[in-house]
Scaffold this motif. Sequence first.
Motif, PDB file in Angstrom:
ATOM      1  N   PHE A 139      -4.114   7.489  -7.411  1.00 52.44           N
ATOM      2  CA  PHE A 139      -2.670   7.698  -7.332  1.00 52.44           C
ATOM      3  C   PHE A 139      -1.921   6.865  -8.363  1.00 52.44           C
ATOM      4  N   THR A 140      -2.257   5.587  -8.473  1.00 50.09           N
ATOM      5  CA  THR A 140      -1.522   4.690  -9.381  1.00 50.09           C
ATOM      6  C   THR A 140      -1.978   4.828 -10.830  1.00 50.09           C
ATOM      7  N   GLN A 141      -3.165   5.356 -11.060  1.00 47.26           N
ATOM      8  CA  GLN A 141      -3.723   5.548 -12.406  1.00 47.26           C
ATOM      9  C   GLN A 141      -3.605   4.288 -13.261  1.00 47.26           C
ATOM     10  N   GLY A 142      -3.896   3.136 -12.630  1.00 49.86           N
ATOM     11  CA  GLY A 142      -3.886   1.878 -13.367  1.00 49.86           C
ATOM     12  C   GLY A 142      -2.511   1.291 -13.619  1.00 49.86           C
ATOM     13  N   MET A 143      -1.468   1.914 -13.108  1.00 47.77           N
ATOM     14  CA  MET A 143      -0.113   1.378 -13.293  1.00 47.77           C
ATOM     15  C   MET A 143      -0.024   0.004 -12.641  1.00 47.77           C
ATOM     16  N   PRO A 144       0.580  -0.968 -13.336  1.00 49.01           N
ATOM     17  CA  PRO A 144       0.788  -2.273 -12.698  1.00 49.01           C
ATOM     18  C   PRO A 144       1.715  -2.112 -11.491  1.00 49.01           C
ATOM     19  N   GLN A 145       1.391  -2.817 -10.415  1.00 51.56           N
ATOM     20  CA  GLN A 145       2.184  -2.733  -9.189  1.00 51.56           C
ATOM     21  C   GLN A 145       3.015  -4.009  -9.024  1.00 51.56           C
ATOM     22  N   THR A 146       4.130  -3.894  -8.344  1.00 49.51           N
ATOM     23  CA  THR A 146       5.022  -5.037  -8.165  1.00 49.51           C
ATOM     24  C   THR A 146       4.727  -5.805  -6.882  1.00 49.51           C
ATOM     25  N   LEU A 151     -13.647   5.003   5.316  1.00 47.81           N
ATOM     26  CA  LEU A 151     -12.188   4.921   5.226  1.00 47.81           C
ATOM     27  C   LEU A 151     -11.764   3.874   4.205  1.00 47.81           C
ATOM     28  N   GLU A 152     -12.401   2.716   4.234  1.00 44.12           N
ATOM     29  CA  GLU A 152     -12.075   1.661   3.260  1.00 44.12           C
ATOM     30  C   GLU A 152     -12.311   2.149   1.832  1.00 44.12           C
ATOM     31  N   ARG A 153     -13.455   2.749   1.582  1.00 44.54           N
ATOM     32  CA  ARG A 153     -13.759   3.261   0.237  1.00 44.54           C
ATOM     33  C   ARG A 153     -12.748   4.307  -0.199  1.00 44.54           C
ATOM     34  N   LYS A 154     -12.350   5.185   0.727  1.00 49.79           N
ATOM     35  CA  LYS A 154     -11.398   6.251   0.396  1.00 49.79           C
ATOM     36  C   LYS A 154     -10.020   5.669   0.100  1.00 49.79           C
ATOM     37  N   PHE A 155      -9.596   4.634   0.852  1.00 45.82           N
ATOM     38  CA  PHE A 155      -8.325   3.955   0.547  1.00 45.82           C
ATOM     39  C   PHE A 155      -8.331   3.451  -0.890  1.00 45.82           C
ATOM     40  N   LEU A 156      -9.381   2.725  -1.250  1.00 46.15           N
ATOM     41  CA  LEU A 156      -9.459   2.140  -2.596  1.00 46.15           C
ATOM     42  C   LEU A 156      -9.457   3.233  -3.668  1.00 46.15           C
ATOM     43  N   GLN A 157     -10.220   4.287  -3.441  1.00 51.62           N
ATOM     44  CA  GLN A 157     -10.276   5.396  -4.394  1.00 51.62           C
ATOM     45  C   GLN A 157      -8.925   6.098  -4.506  1.00 51.62           C
ATOM     46  N   LEU A 196       0.836  -1.201   0.000  1.00 52.91           N
ATOM     47  CA  LEU A 196       0.000   0.000   0.000  1.00 52.91           C
ATOM     48  C   LEU A 196       0.871   1.251   0.000  1.00 52.91           C
ATOM     49  N   THR A 197       1.809   1.343   0.922  1.00 56.02           N
ATOM     50  CA  THR A 197       2.653   2.542   0.989  1.00 56.02           C
ATOM     51  C   THR A 197       3.699   2.582  -0.122  1.00 56.02           C
ATOM     52  N   ASP A 198       4.062   1.411  -0.657  1.00 58.38           N
ATOM     53  CA  ASP A 198       5.045   1.343  -1.746  1.00 58.38           C
ATOM     54  C   ASP A 198       4.426   1.462  -3.136  1.00 58.38           C
ATOM     55  N   ALA A 199       3.088   1.545  -3.214  1.00 56.19           N
ATOM     56  CA  ALA A 199       2.423   1.673  -4.520  1.00 56.19           C
ATOM     57  C   ALA A 199       2.978   2.899  -5.246  1.00 56.19           C
ATOM     58  N   GLN A 200       3.227   2.731  -6.549  1.00 56.75           N
ATOM     59  CA  GLN A 200       3.850   3.809  -7.317  1.00 56.75           C
ATOM     60  C   GLN A 200       2.921   4.354  -8.393  1.00 56.75           C
ATOM     61  N   ASN A 201       3.111   5.641  -8.675  1.00 55.16           N
ATOM     62  CA  ASN A 201       2.381   6.259  -9.770  1.00 55.16           C
ATOM     63  C   ASN A 201       3.268   6.266 -11.020  1.00 55.16           C
ATOM     64  N   GLN A 202       2.823   6.929 -12.057  1.00 51.34           N
ATOM     65  CA  GLN A 202       3.560   6.942 -13.329  1.00 51.34           C
ATOM     66  C   GLN A 202       4.889   7.678 -13.230  1.00 51.34           C
ATOM     67  N   ARG A 203       5.061   8.534 -12.230  1.00 49.26           N
ATOM     68  CA  ARG A 203       6.333   9.247 -12.042  1.00 49.26           C
ATOM     69  C   ARG A 203       7.265   8.500 -11.081  1.00 49.26           C
ATOM     70  N   GLU A 204       6.870   7.264 -10.747  1.00 49.48           N
ATOM     71  CA  GLU A 204       7.620   6.397  -9.834  1.00 49.48           C
ATOM     72  C   GLU A 204       7.707   6.957  -8.418  1.00 49.48           C
ATOM     73  N   GLU A 205       6.727   7.784  -8.034  1.00 50.85           N
ATOM     74  CA  GLU A 205       6.615   8.255  -6.662  1.00 50.85           C
ATOM     75  C   GLU A 205       5.834   7.206  -5.874  1.00 50.85           C
ATOM     76  N   MET A 206       6.171   7.046  -4.599  1.00 47.86           N
ATOM     77  CA  MET A 206       5.457   6.091  -3.753  1.00 47.86           C
ATOM     78  C   MET A 206       4.280   6.765  -3.052  1.00 47.86           C
ATOM     79  N   PHE A 207       3.231   5.980  -2.806  1.00 45.32           N
ATOM     80  CA  PHE A 207       2.056   6.477  -2.092  1.00 45.32           C
ATOM     81  C   PHE A 207       2.467   6.985  -0.712  1.00 45.32           C
TER      82      PHE A 207
END
Length: 188
Positions: free
Chosen positions: A169-176, A158-164, A127-138
């Motif tokens: 943030f990731t804009q559909g970027m595949p996560q590792t 809170l759960e809904r807001k996390f998912l949103q 969750l905290t390591d999720a990256q966006n297209q600029r390779e920034e972490m959540f």
Amino acid sequence: MGVLADVSGKGISAALLSSMVLGALSMEFHSGTQPQEVLNRVNRLLCEKSLPYQFVTLFLFLLDPHGTGQFISAGHNPAYLFRSATGKIEELASGSFFLGMFDSASYESRAFRLDRGDILVVYSDGLTDAQNQREEMFGKKRLLQLIRQEAPSGSYALERKFLQAIEEFTQGMPQTDDITFVVVEKCQ
């Protein structure tokens, strides 16, 4: 009881390790063993049976109906406890080693309490390591900001807001890594 574990690696070896941990935890808890002894035994099993580079981080918590509980963190990132009465966030962490690293490691439980409206957030580092297209972490800062803003509205909000927020943030970027979280609220 709740457990969030994260195994090292990917693929078949990680899946086998995950299955071994799940089976061992299930067997130990069904036999009535105390949580700290469960983790001590599972740790020894992993040290004996897993590959040298494999390990598991784990956050385990138990709660009774009145909100009294205990937790053990085995090298897992901290959990956060939102206090509805004050709006403050407490960090639940410990200095224990990952499971499977040292056969002499010992795990101790720590007490905590949920009062009405309090929310416990346990998450994987994905969750905290999720990256966006600029390779920034959540990151931890965004996570804490979301908890602070949305927890007063309850666990479902809170759960809904996390998912949103993760999706935006990731804009559909595949996560590792997997993105996993557990949100627990004491409602009564």
